[in-house]
Design a protein around this motif. Structure first.
Motif, PDB file in Angstrom:
ATOM      1  N   TRP A  88      25.175  41.910  43.644  1.00  0.00           N
ATOM      2  CA  TRP A  88      26.155  42.476  44.589  1.00  0.00           C
ATOM      3  C   TRP A  88      25.619  42.406  46.018  1.00  0.00           C
ATOM      4  O   TRP A  88      26.326  41.977  46.937  1.00  0.00           O
ATOM      5  N   LEU A  92      26.884  39.668  48.921  1.00  0.00           N
ATOM      6  CA  LEU A  92      27.515  40.251  50.108  1.00  0.00           C
ATOM      7  C   LEU A  92      26.832  39.728  51.369  1.00  0.00           C
ATOM      8  O   LEU A  92      27.487  39.393  52.370  1.00  0.00           O
ATOM      9  N   TYR A 250      30.260  36.616  40.653  1.00  0.00           N
ATOM     10  CA  TYR A 250      30.406  36.603  42.116  1.00  0.00           C
ATOM     11  C   TYR A 250      30.563  35.152  42.588  1.00  0.00           C
ATOM     12  O   TYR A 250      29.636  34.536  43.076  1.00  0.00           O
ATOM     13  N   TYR A 283      34.624  44.004  48.590  1.00  0.00           N
ATOM     14  CA  TYR A 283      33.391  44.285  47.849  1.00  0.00           C
ATOM     15  C   TYR A 283      33.329  45.721  47.346  1.00  0.00           C
ATOM     16  O   TYR A 283      32.681  46.001  46.338  1.00  0.00           O
ATOM     17  N   VAL A 286      35.318  45.393  44.255  1.00  0.00           N
ATOM     18  CA  VAL A 286      34.489  44.698  43.263  1.00  0.00           C
ATOM     19  C   VAL A 286      33.519  45.678  42.597  1.00  0.00           C
ATOM     20  O   VAL A 286      33.355  45.693  41.373  1.00  0.00           O
TER      21      VAL A 286
END
Length: 457
Positions: A88, A92, A250, A283, A286
């Motif tokens: 994550w 990002l 992702y 995000y 997500v």
């Protein structure tokens, strides 16, 4: 021009000083402008920041979120949580890099991933590096979503009507494809914004159903959290495969520049502002989808969890059928998001290189052939998810985890051992490990499934 940082290359700063006073003149000919106004990526630039938010959610959150508890069972608590969080954070960061690089040259926008690659690596090398990987990702995801849409429709049918005659998955894939024979003729990203919004809402909905129903069902008796593999080699292969499952969750980077291209931009208000706002919102969504499903699902069922959390839940039937229908709606939108850059590549090749005249007939023929191709491959190889785990390891990991970092180093040239330099090299190292390890598990799955598979059975 985007904001420059203290460790950026002197050459980039010089470029800014030479060009910042140059008027933003459109140097394209009338014919070039007409072609750009026809191509799907550059034809509409009036999107809002929230368009970027739900386009990114639709691209990022796949039906694979439902297999995250199973991935956790093969990773274990410690490695699983670390990999979830690391993926994550890293993705990002690399997504932020791409948003920043979209307009790093004053007066120019890199509307497509390969255009940014050409800026970083050169005209020809940039194409050779980026285009094959991007096509593997986008075409591969479209084929997987054909399979996912068809199998989810089959699950709805079997859940609602247990006594009905069994229908082959092939026919459900064809039913799912019929929707795309219509939707694929919408011209650009903005024209599919309604479909994308519905898909984004559905992704949050079925993810919520998955973890909330798990909580409602409660922890199972004698739940165990040890590795389910029967021997060390099986445990290792399962670990590698699960590593790929989490990492490939992702994959939105392959379409992020194309999404940003739809947002209007001026020197006073560059597109990176609204785009970044949309990315942050995406995000957050997500995280709300991935983390509760992965952690709660694994906590409740342990290593007995099915590879699709909805299978472990089983009841109530109406809720499971609804969740599978939501998956179908979501992958309809996701298919369109990933197909649009492919349509753009095909139509650019036909119009700019082969000199075809831009027309509705040309668009109708090319897009229909593409949908038919992805449908045919999905019907022929319904275990394509394993293929994607193998081949995708060479494409998903670079385009998402470390190719943006390499581009950043090549263009901005941060000072050695600075924070930016170290961060990018750490991401590159982790991405390379992922690219090497994840295909191993995918290859084993291909061998296991292909050995017992009968074509069109």
């Amino acid at each position: 021009m985007g904001t420059q940082y203290s460790d950026d290359a002197k050459s980039t700063v010089d470029l800014k000083s030479q060009t910042e006073d140059t008027p933003n003149v459109d140097l394209r000919t009338a014919e070039q402008k007409a072609i750009d106004d026809w191509l799907p990526i550059t034809s509409s630039r009036n999107a809002k920041w929230y368009y970027a938010a739900f386009h990114n959610v639709t691209a990022m959150v796949g039906a694979g979120v439902l297999s995250l508890p199973y991935a956790m069972s093969n990773l274990g608590w410690g490695p699983g949580v670390v990999i979830l969080i690391l993926s994550w954070v890293i993705t990002l960061y690399t997504l932020w890099q791409m948003v920043e690089m979209h307009e790093m040259v004053p007066g120019k926008r890199f509307d497509r991933y390969h255009e940014l690659g050409q800026e970083a690596f050169g005209e020809k090398l940039g194409l050779y590096i980026v285009v094959p990987q991007q096509l593997i990702c986008e075409v591969g995801v479209n084929i997987v979503y054909m399979v996912t849409g068809g199998t989810s429709l089959k699950k709805v049918h079997e859940t609602v009507c247990e006594d009905c005659k069994k229908i082959k998955t092939t026919y459900f894939i064809m039913i799912f494809a019929s929707v795309h024979f219509v939707l694929s003729h919408l011209p650009n990203f903005n024209s599919i914004s309604g479909v994308s919004l519905a898909a984004a809402v559905m992704s949050l909905t079925y993810s919520t159903i998955a973890w909330a129903a798990s909580v409602s069902k409660g922890m199972q008796e004698n739940v165990q959290y040890g590795y389910p593999g029967k021997n060390p080699s099986e445990t290792t292969f399962n670990f590698f495969n699960a590593l790929g499952d989490v990492a490939f969750a992702y994959a939105g980077h392959n379409v992020v520049l194309e999404i940003q291209a739809t947002i209007p931009s001026t020197p006073e208000k560059p597109s990176k502002g609204p785009m970044w706002r949309g990315v942050v919102v995406a995000y957050i969504v997500v995280a709300l989808c991935y983390f509760p499903v992965a952690l709660i699902g694994y906590y409740m069922f342990g290593n007995e969890v099915a590879d699709n959390i909805l299978i472990s839940l089983r009841r109530p039937k109406w809720l499971i059928a609804s969740a599978n229908m939501f998956v179908v709606i979501h992958v309809i939108g996701s298919y369109q998001i990933y197909a649009m850059p492919v349509f753009d590549m095909i139509e650019t090749l036909l119009v700019k290189k082969l000199n075809f005249k831009p027309s509705r007939i040309l668009r109708f023929i090319t897009r229909t052939i593409y949908v038919a191709f992805t449908m045919f491959v999905a019907i022929t190889f319904p275990f394509f998810g394993g293929l994607l785990g193998f081949f995708g390891g060479f494409a998903f990991a670079p385009t998402t985890y470390f190719l943006p970092c390499i581009m950043w180093l090549a263009i901005y040239k941060p000072k050695k051992f600075s924070l930016s330099w170290c961060t990018n090299w750490i991401c590159i190292f982790l991405g390379l490990c992922l690219m090497i390890l994840s295909p191993i598990g995918g290859l084993r799955n291909i061998i296991k499934q292909a050995s017992t598979y009968k074509f069109y059975n």
